[in-house]
Design a protein around this motif. Structure first.
Motif, PDB file in Angstrom:
ATOM      1  N   GLY A 188       9.303  14.679   4.408  1.00  0.00           N
ATOM      2  CA  GLY A 188       8.449  13.526   4.171  1.00  0.00           C
ATOM      3  C   GLY A 188       9.116  12.540   3.233  1.00  0.00           C
ATOM      4  N   MET A 189       8.585  11.330   3.224  1.00  0.00           N
ATOM      5  CA  MET A 189       9.116  10.298   2.356  1.00  0.00           C
ATOM      6  C   MET A 189       7.946   9.475   1.817  1.00  0.00           C
ATOM      7  SD  MET A 189      11.863   7.298   3.198  1.00  0.00           S
ATOM      8  CE  MET A 189      10.832   6.496   4.402  1.00  0.00           C
ATOM      9  N   ALA A 190       7.911   9.326   0.524  1.00  0.00           N
ATOM     10  CA  ALA A 190       6.862   8.524  -0.105  1.00  0.00           C
ATOM     11  C   ALA A 190       7.329   7.069  -0.200  1.00  0.00           C
ATOM     12  CB  ALA A 190       6.545   9.062  -1.486  1.00  0.00           C
ATOM     13  N   GLU A 191       6.452   6.179   0.180  1.00  0.00           N
ATOM     14  CA  GLU A 191       6.746   4.752   0.082  1.00  0.00           C
ATOM     15  C   GLU A 191       5.802   4.132  -0.938  1.00  0.00           C
ATOM     16  OE1 GLU A 191       6.409   3.101   3.969  1.00  0.00           O
ATOM     17  OE2 GLU A 191       8.142   4.187   4.736  1.00  0.00           O
ATOM     18  N   MET A 234       0.848  -1.171   0.000  1.00  0.00           N
ATOM     19  CA  MET A 234       0.000   0.000   0.000  1.00  0.00           C
ATOM     20  C   MET A 234       0.901   1.243   0.000  1.00  0.00           C
ATOM     21  SD  MET A 234      -2.436   1.617   2.978  1.00  0.00           S
ATOM     22  CE  MET A 234      -3.231   0.120   3.360  1.00  0.00           C
ATOM     23  N   PRO A 235       0.732   2.151  -0.967  1.00  0.00           N
ATOM     24  CA  PRO A 235       1.525   3.376  -0.973  1.00  0.00           C
ATOM     25  C   PRO A 235       1.116   4.291   0.176  1.00  0.00           C
ATOM     26  CG  PRO A 235       0.127   3.244  -2.929  1.00  0.00           C
ATOM     27  CD  PRO A 235      -0.125   2.024  -2.106  1.00  0.00           C
ATOM     28  N   ARG A 236       2.088   4.971   0.751  1.00  0.00           N
ATOM     29  CA  ARG A 236       1.800   5.904   1.831  1.00  0.00           C
ATOM     30  C   ARG A 236       2.875   6.978   1.858  1.00  0.00           C
ATOM     31  NH1 ARG A 236       3.549   3.651   7.617  1.00  0.00           N
ATOM     32  NH2 ARG A 236       5.640   3.012   7.087  1.00  0.00           N
ATOM     33  N   ILE A 237       2.612   8.036   2.607  1.00  0.00           N
ATOM     34  CA  ILE A 237       3.574   9.114   2.802  1.00  0.00           C
ATOM     35  C   ILE A 237       3.916   9.157   4.281  1.00  0.00           C
ATOM     36  CG2 ILE A 237       3.971  11.583   2.662  1.00  0.00           C
ATOM     37  CD1 ILE A 237       2.100  11.647   0.285  1.00  0.00           C
ATOM     38  N   LEU A 238       5.181   9.059   4.581  1.00  0.00           N
ATOM     39  CA  LEU A 238       5.666   9.099   5.946  1.00  0.00           C
ATOM     40  C   LEU A 238       6.177  10.507   6.224  1.00  0.00           C
ATOM     41  CD1 LEU A 238       6.457   7.602   8.554  1.00  0.00           C
ATOM     42  CD2 LEU A 238       8.624   7.055   7.447  1.00  0.00           C
ATOM     43  N   LEU A 239       5.553  11.201   7.183  1.00  0.00           N
ATOM     44  CA  LEU A 239       5.964  12.556   7.537  1.00  0.00           C
ATOM     45  C   LEU A 239       6.886  12.512   8.745  1.00  0.00           C
ATOM     46  CD1 LEU A 239       2.583  14.450   7.138  1.00  0.00           C
ATOM     47  CD2 LEU A 239       4.481  14.322   5.526  1.00  0.00           C
ATOM     48  N   MET A 240       8.025  13.186   8.611  1.00  0.00           N
ATOM     49  CA  MET A 240       9.007  13.258   9.684  1.00  0.00           C
ATOM     50  C   MET A 240       9.333  14.726   9.947  1.00  0.00           C
ATOM     51  SD  MET A 240      11.465  10.160   8.404  1.00  0.00           S
ATOM     52  CE  MET A 240      11.593  10.784   6.742  1.00  0.00           C
ATOM     53  N   PRO A 241       9.963  15.045  11.074  1.00  0.00           N
ATOM     54  CA  PRO A 241      10.287  16.443  11.359  1.00  0.00           C
ATOM     55  C   PRO A 241      11.182  17.091  10.303  1.00  0.00           C
ATOM     56  CG  PRO A 241      10.539  15.129  13.331  1.00  0.00           C
ATOM     57  CD  PRO A 241      10.271  14.172  12.204  1.00  0.00           C
ATOM     58  N   ALA A 258      10.159  13.502  -8.284  1.00  0.00           N
ATOM     59  CA  ALA A 258      11.275  14.190  -7.641  1.00  0.00           C
ATOM     60  C   ALA A 258      11.033  15.692  -7.547  1.00  0.00           C
ATOM     61  CB  ALA A 258      12.565  13.922  -8.413  1.00  0.00           C
ATOM     62  N   LEU A 259      10.322  16.263  -8.502  1.00  0.00           N
ATOM     63  CA  LEU A 259      10.064  17.706  -8.506  1.00  0.00           C
ATOM     64  C   LEU A 259       8.806  18.095  -7.732  1.00  0.00           C
ATOM     65  CD1 LEU A 259      10.995  18.540 -12.200  1.00  0.00           C
ATOM     66  CD2 LEU A 259      12.352  18.946 -10.135  1.00  0.00           C
ATOM     67  N   ALA A 260       7.995  17.140  -7.366  1.00  0.00           N
ATOM     68  CA  ALA A 260       6.732  17.453  -6.683  1.00  0.00           C
ATOM     69  C   ALA A 260       6.968  18.094  -5.314  1.00  0.00           C
ATOM     70  CB  ALA A 260       5.896  16.182  -6.537  1.00  0.00           C
ATOM     71  N   GLY A 261       7.916  17.603  -4.545  1.00  0.00           N
ATOM     72  CA  GLY A 261       8.185  18.155  -3.214  1.00  0.00           C
ATOM     73  C   GLY A 261       8.630  19.604  -3.256  1.00  0.00           C
ATOM     74  N   PRO A 262       9.676  19.933  -4.016  1.00  0.00           N
ATOM     75  CA  PRO A 262      10.076  21.333  -4.124  1.00  0.00           C
ATOM     76  C   PRO A 262       8.978  22.221  -4.720  1.00  0.00           C
ATOM     77  CG  PRO A 262      11.852  19.923  -4.851  1.00  0.00           C
ATOM     78  CD  PRO A 262      10.659  19.038  -4.633  1.00  0.00           C
TER      79      PRO A 262
END
Length: 74
Positions: free
Chosen positions: A11-14, A1-8, A29-33
């Motif tokens: 974030g990291m997409a899995e 299952m795809p998810r987004i892990l948010l950290m301080p 790769a360009l979506a975050g910036p």
């Protein structure tokens, strides 16, 4: 299952599998910036970033807080 892990620190997409098409990879790769630029544009539009604000004054409103945060990072 795809998810987004948010950290301080960000974030990291899995994903279940790694995309194999270069166009898909560069888009991801360009979506975050791109989101960061949108957030800054919205802040610039809605918050008065005047140079008269002193960094030693405690923020009283959310706008004051965002203004000082912006000044501290620029």
């Amino acid at each position: 299952m795809p998810r987004i892990l948010l950290m301080p620190i960000g974030g990291m997409a899995e994903f279940e599998s790694i995309p194999r098409r270069p166009r898909t990879e560069i888009t991801m790769a360009l979506a975050g910036p791109a989101v960061n630029f949108v957030i800054v544009a919205l802040l610039w539009w809605f918050v008065d970033f005047s140079a008269e604000t002193e960094a030693t004054v405690l923020p009283l409103t959310l706008g004051d807080f965002i203004n000082q945060l912006f000044l501290a990072t620029s």
